[in-house]
Design an enzyme around this catalytic site. Structure first.
Site, short mmCIF file in Angstrom:
data_model
loop_
_atom_site.label_atom_id
_atom_site.label_comp_id
_atom_site.label_asym_id
_atom_site.label_seq_id
_atom_site.Cartn_x
_atom_site.Cartn_y
_atom_site.Cartn_z
N ILE A 250 0.84 -1.20 0.00
CA ILE A 250 0.00 0.00 0.00
C ILE A 250 0.87 1.25 0.00
O ILE A 250 0.61 2.21 -0.72
CB ILE A 250 -0.94 -0.01 1.22
CG1 ILE A 250 -1.85 -1.24 1.13
CG2 ILE A 250 -1.78 1.26 1.27
CD1 ILE A 250 -2.74 -1.43 2.32
N LYS B 119 -5.93 -0.99 10.90
CA LYS B 119 -7.07 -1.14 11.80
C LYS B 119 -6.65 -1.42 13.24
O LYS B 119 -7.38 -1.14 14.17
CB LYS B 119 -7.95 -2.30 11.32
CG LYS B 119 -8.54 -2.07 9.96
CD LYS B 119 -9.29 -3.29 9.46
CE LYS B 119 -8.43 -4.26 8.68
NZ LYS B 119 -8.02 -3.87 7.36
N GLU C 193 -10.56 6.60 6.84
CA GLU C 193 -11.46 6.05 5.83
C GLU C 193 -11.00 4.70 5.30
O GLU C 193 -11.79 3.80 5.09
CB GLU C 193 -11.60 7.06 4.68
CG GLU C 193 -12.59 6.68 3.61
CD GLU C 193 -14.02 6.58 4.13
OE1 GLU C 193 -14.40 5.47 4.54
OE2 GLU C 193 -14.73 7.61 4.13
N VAL D 71 -11.96 0.87 6.57
CA VAL D 71 -13.18 0.14 6.27
C VAL D 71 -13.55 0.36 4.81
O VAL D 71 -13.68 1.50 4.37
CB VAL D 71 -14.37 0.64 7.15
CG1 VAL D 71 -15.59 -0.22 6.90
CG2 VAL D 71 -14.00 0.63 8.62
N ALA E 266 -11.84 0.01 2.12
CA ALA E 266 -10.76 0.63 1.33
C ALA E 266 -11.13 2.05 0.92
O ALA E 266 -11.36 2.89 1.78
CB ALA E 266 -10.43 -0.25 0.13
N LEU F 144 -13.84 3.19 -0.50
CA LEU F 144 -15.26 3.56 -0.50
C LEU F 144 -15.55 4.56 0.62
O LEU F 144 -15.01 4.44 1.71
CB LEU F 144 -16.14 2.33 -0.27
CG LEU F 144 -16.14 1.26 -1.35
CD1 LEU F 144 -17.09 0.13 -0.94
CD2 LEU F 144 -16.58 1.86 -2.68
N GLY G 15 -3.94 -12.28 -4.92
CA GLY G 15 -3.46 -11.23 -4.01
C GLY G 15 -4.56 -10.54 -3.22
O GLY G 15 -4.37 -9.44 -2.72
N ASP H 75 -10.54 -10.07 10.53
CA ASP H 75 -10.38 -8.80 9.83
C ASP H 75 -11.72 -8.04 9.72
O ASP H 75 -11.79 -6.85 10.01
CB ASP H 75 -9.78 -9.09 8.45
CG ASP H 75 -9.51 -7.83 7.68
OD1 ASP H 75 -8.72 -7.00 8.18
OD2 ASP H 75 -10.11 -7.65 6.60
N LYS I 294 -13.09 -4.31 11.40
CA LYS I 294 -13.78 -3.24 10.67
C LYS I 294 -15.11 -2.91 11.34
O LYS I 294 -15.48 -1.74 11.48
CB LYS I 294 -14.02 -3.64 9.22
CG LYS I 294 -12.74 -3.77 8.42
CD LYS I 294 -13.03 -4.32 7.04
CE LYS I 294 -11.73 -4.47 6.24
NZ LYS I 294 -11.90 -5.31 5.05
N GLY J 127 -8.15 -4.56 -2.24
CA GLY J 127 -7.06 -4.43 -3.20
C GLY J 127 -6.18 -3.25 -2.86
O GLY J 127 -6.62 -2.28 -2.25
#
Ligand code: ADP
Ligand code: ASP
Ligand code: MG
Length: 846
Positions: free
Chosen positions: A491, A607, A634, A637, A639, A641, A692, A706, A710, A824
């Site tokens: 990332i 997170k 942001e 949760v 990614a 969105l 991936g 995970d 969230k 992703g």
């Protein structure tokens, strides 16, 4: 009046002409400058000489002849020794001049010893000789390096009033006499070397302008000659955010407005004499302060520009040895004219007032005066209010000695609410007691009176409170927007590329130049305060993905504690710093808190620090609020969105959330879709891993851990007090599988193939679909596989897309749905960039 040639005035303080070496260095510097413009030089006495002269006069006043004579002998010897080291032609003539000046002072000191009395007039005559001596040396040194120079005593032309010890230039008159004395010399191509600090009273006596007054001499001359610039050469790199001798982490302020500099000098920044700015501010002649010991550094420029910058407070100053006099009495309230009488009385006694503060009840007026005028002030007021005291309208007049005035100064204060609250908070936390407060109507400064013993601590407290150890008011980084990347994984790499790609857009849209100044991994960090060039950053991040650690680079700093890293990085002067946490599930809470406390905004895609203990979560969110920082999450949760954004918008408009439900895992979404399509579970997982989509440990996805994190974050953001453990998570697989090797894991997953296929089939027969759902409702959070309506929004969801359905009072019948790609690397990096841009919007220069 001005001819075409540029004119600069250069003033050298005591340490800058402190010995022969310094004087020779100054002479060379001036000679080089003189090829480009006309120069006027103003010099202070050699360091310590003014003090020695004052001491000699004081000894004489006590009748101690020997002490005075001894001090003067030392002054003479010091100047003659420096002269000898300068190796100038005409040394005997200069030595004779020095001898003559010292002889004159010796006569004066003898007379004082005889009379046991020192008048302010004689005192000025004595102390002004320090400058006369240094100017002789500097002129000789200039001549020796081939410049044309001539010594000029200011008490032959700079007209002042007769307030000995604190004289004021006679505006209008002095301008003409300055021009008359210096223009002809400049016209001849000579460098006049003028004695700082002194002037001439109307009756011809020598006056002085107050300690440190050579700065004022320089600006008076610059204004009269309409010079292009004044440079004040001293022993530090410029004007600092606080006295560097009191606050070691103080920083140079690269650009100051005249008013800010005026305020700072008035409230104790010794680097500039109190009244330095007055002559030049109206004509806009810029003043530079530079370090004569490091002429290559840029210093501070003071001019008419206004650059409040990102820091409302630019500097903290202190004036010591003040006295606080207060007039108190209930009978004073509403009686007009009390304040007027008080100030008239003080003014008539020629006492200058450094601060005024009146309580809103009008029951007391308090003013600060210099300590040496304390007795005068107290007696003057007792006399003025004698009748009021007898009548009982005024209860008492109290003088409190040993007080310091601390001032927070900055043009940005006027537009920033809450500065006073922060000042008081910072002092109160350290148990420092504020005796009185005043705020100038310009809101350019806030001044506090404190007990003398608390001065240094109070200055340090305010310096830290306003993050001045990281201030950057330099003109070139007024646009700076400095990003610190915590984490160098996929990332981080995608984000670095995005930032580079969008750089021009960010400048255009927000007026900010985003640059990554630091990257950190588990082992250490690399910092380039001016920004890490894109190509280098790519190389670093690529080598990281090849397994190299940052600590193994020789330009990096090894450090394994993220909080310590943040502290070290933020110790540098950064502009609008933002810490971006893109670490993968590391516990970075301490580091984030450290950043917020140090005046850094934070974006987290991680997170872990938010989904752990509730206190931690609150500490971060409240910590950000308390320190006026922005904390954006942001990307934790959905990614990229706008899930958190939508929730915050709902809550901000006063709506109440009744339920939030959704599919928050791209991996599990993909697996469920493949199950719908008939693929065996173990095979679906293997495909997700290959593509991936999964976390490095796929069990973190499959066990629901995970998604659980969230959901906890969403729940907490919606106002639920979700303690850790107070959430029910049903995994697709047992979380204990995470210890297995990849092959053993695959074998274990095969055991789930048949039961899951049966569940899917059963659901399908009932018109339903199996989805991995997080639900927040009625104060509870549940996470697990759920059969939903096949034709409903969640049932229709395909692949890695995420969806969250908010049901609220306003969105009751038809809920608000946010849906789209939610997993992703690229979309997560985009989510992080979105948060960074939100911060840019808030922090952009206005
Ligand atoms: P000079 O002899 O060159 O006139 P001064 O001693 O009068 O020098 O002024 C420089 C000193 O001012 C510095 O050494 C520093 O300790 C002190 N000082 C106090 N406040 C400040 C500040 N805000 N910025 C820079 N220097 C300051
Ligand atoms: N020499 C004087 C002083 O020490 C004036 C100055 O340095 O500006 O105060
Ligand atoms: Mg000075």
């Amino acid at each position: 009046m001005n001819n075409a040639r540029r004119i600069e005035v250069h003033k050298f303080g005591g340490t800058s002409v402190g010995d022969a070496l310094r004087i020779a260095a100054v002479a060379r510097l001036l000679r080089d400058l003189s090829s480009e413009c006309g120069l006027v030089v103003v010099a202070s006495a050699m360091a310590g000489v003014t003090d020695a002269l004052i001491a000699a006069a004081a000894a004489a006043t006590r009748g101690d002849r020997d002490e005075g004579a001894k001090l003067l002998d030392a002054v003479r010897a010091r100047h003659l020794a420096a002269l000898a080291q300068l190796h100038v032609d005409g040394e005997p003539e200069v030595a004779a001049e020095i001898g003559r000046i010292v002889e004159e002072v010796t006569d004066l000191v003898r007379a004082v010893a005889h009379l046991h009395e020192l008048t302010p007039r004689t005192r000025d005559d004595i102390v002004a000789s320090g400058e006369k001596l240094s100017v002789r040396l500097l002129t000789a040194a200039l001549t020796a390096v081939g410049a044309r120079a001539g010594a000029v005593d200011a008490d032959t032309f700079l007209e002042t009033d007769d307030r000995f010890g604190e004289a004021n230039a006679l505006m209008g008159v002095s301008d003409r006499t300055i021009v008359a004395a210096l223009r002809p010399r400049l016209a001849r191509g000579e460098i006049p070397v003028v004695t700082g600090f002194c002037g001439r009273a109307p009756d011809g006596a020598t006056t002085t302008l107050g300690r440190g007054g050579s700065d004022l001499t320089a600006t008076l001359i610059a204004a009269a000659l309409n010079a292009d610039e004044v440079t004040i050469w001293t022993d530090v790199d410029g004007v600092f955010t606080a006295d560097p001798k009191v606050v070691p982490e103080a920083r140079v302020i690269r650009q100051l407005n005249f008013r800010e500099a005026g305020e700072m000098s008035y409230y104790g920044a010794k680097v500039l004499h109190q009244r330095t700015m007055i002559p030049v501010a109206s004509s806009g002649i810029p003043v530079r302060t530079r370090n004569s010991f490091a002429p290559e550094t840029e210093g501070t420029v003071i001019d008419g520009r206004i650059t409040p910058g990102s820091h409302p407070v630019k500097a903290v100053t202190a004036v010591r040895d003040q006295c606080l006099v207060s007039v108190e009495g209930k009978g004073m309230a509403g009686v007009p004219g009390v304040a007027a009488r008080l100030f008239r009385a003080i003014a008539n006694a020629k006492i200058s007032v450094t601060m005024i503060s009146q309580s809103s009840s009008e029951a007391s007026i308090c003013l600060a005066v210099p300590g040496e005028r304390a007795i005068d002030a107290e007696q003057t007021l007792k006399r003025e209010f004698r009748a009021d005291i007898t009548r009982g309208d005024v209860d008492e007049i109290v003088a409190r000695r040993g007080v310091s005035l601390i001032a927070a100064v900055g043009l940005g204060m006027a537009q920033t609410p809450g500065v006073a609250a922060r000042v008081f908070g910072a002092l109160a936390r350290r148990g420092l007691n504020v005796l009185a407060v005043a705020q100038g109507s310009s809101e350019l400064n806030l001044t506090l009176a404190l007990d003398h013993g608390e001065t240094a601590e109070a200055v340090r407290a305010l310096h830290a409170e306003f993050g001045l150890d990281r201030i950057d008011t330099g003109e070139d980084s007024a646009q700076g927007f400095d990003l610190i990347l915590l984490g160098c994984g996929k990332i981080g790499r995608a984000l670095a590329a995005l930032v580079e790609e969008r750089r021009a857009h960010i400048v255009e849209r927000f007026g900010l130049d985003a640059r990554i100044v630091a990257v950190a991994d588990r082992t250490g960090f690399l910092l380039r305060p001016a920004g890490i060039p894109a190509s280098e950053l790519t190389a670093i991040l690529d080598s990281k993905s090849g397994g190299a650690t940052l600590a193994s680079r020789n330009d990096a700093v090894a450090c394994v504690d993220p909080a310590a890293m943040v502290r070290q990085v933020l110790a540098y002067r950064l502009a609008r710093p933002v810490l971006v946490d893109v670490t993968d599930g590391e516990d970075t809470a301490e580091a984030l808190l450290e950043a917020l406390r140090s005046g850094c905004d934070v974006v987290s895609a991680n997170k872990k620090p938010l989904a752990g203990s509730l206190e931690r979560f609150r500490g971060l969110v409240d910590g950000a609020k308390a320190s006026g920082r922005l904390f954006k999450l942001e990307a934790t949760v959905g990614a990229g969105l706008p899930v958190v954004d939508t929730l915050e918008m709902l809550l901000a408009t006063g709506d109440r959330l009744t339920r939030a439900e959704g599919c928050l895992s791209g991996t599990l979404g993909f697996v469920m879709t493949r199950l719908d399509e008939g693929a065996p579970f173990s095979q679906a997982v293997a495909e997700a891993m290959r593509l991936g989509y999964t976390e490095p440990d796929p069990v973190a996805d499959l066990s629901g851990a995970d998604v659980g994190r969230k959901a906890v974050i969403l729940g907490r953001l919606s106002g639920l007090a979700v303690s850790d453990g107070a959430i029910e998570v049903v995994g697709l697989v047992d979380s204990a599988l995470s210890a297995r090797t990849p092959d053993a894991l695959m074998d274990a997953l095969c055991a789930y193939d048949a039961p899951l296929a049966r569940r899917i089939e059963k659901a399908r027969r009932e018109g339903r679909a199996l989805r991995y759902v997080a639900r927040i409702e009625a104060g509870r959070i549940e996470v697990g596989p759920v059969e939903v309506e096949a034709a409903g929004p969640l049932g229709m969801l395909r692949g890695t897309d995420n969806m969250i359905v908010f049901t609220s009072e306003r969105y009751a019948a038809r809920p608000l749905v946010v849906s789209g790609p939610g997993a992703g690397v690229d979309v997560t990096a985009m989510g992080v960039l979105g948060d960074i841009l939100r911060i840019a919007g808030e922090r952009r220069p206005r």
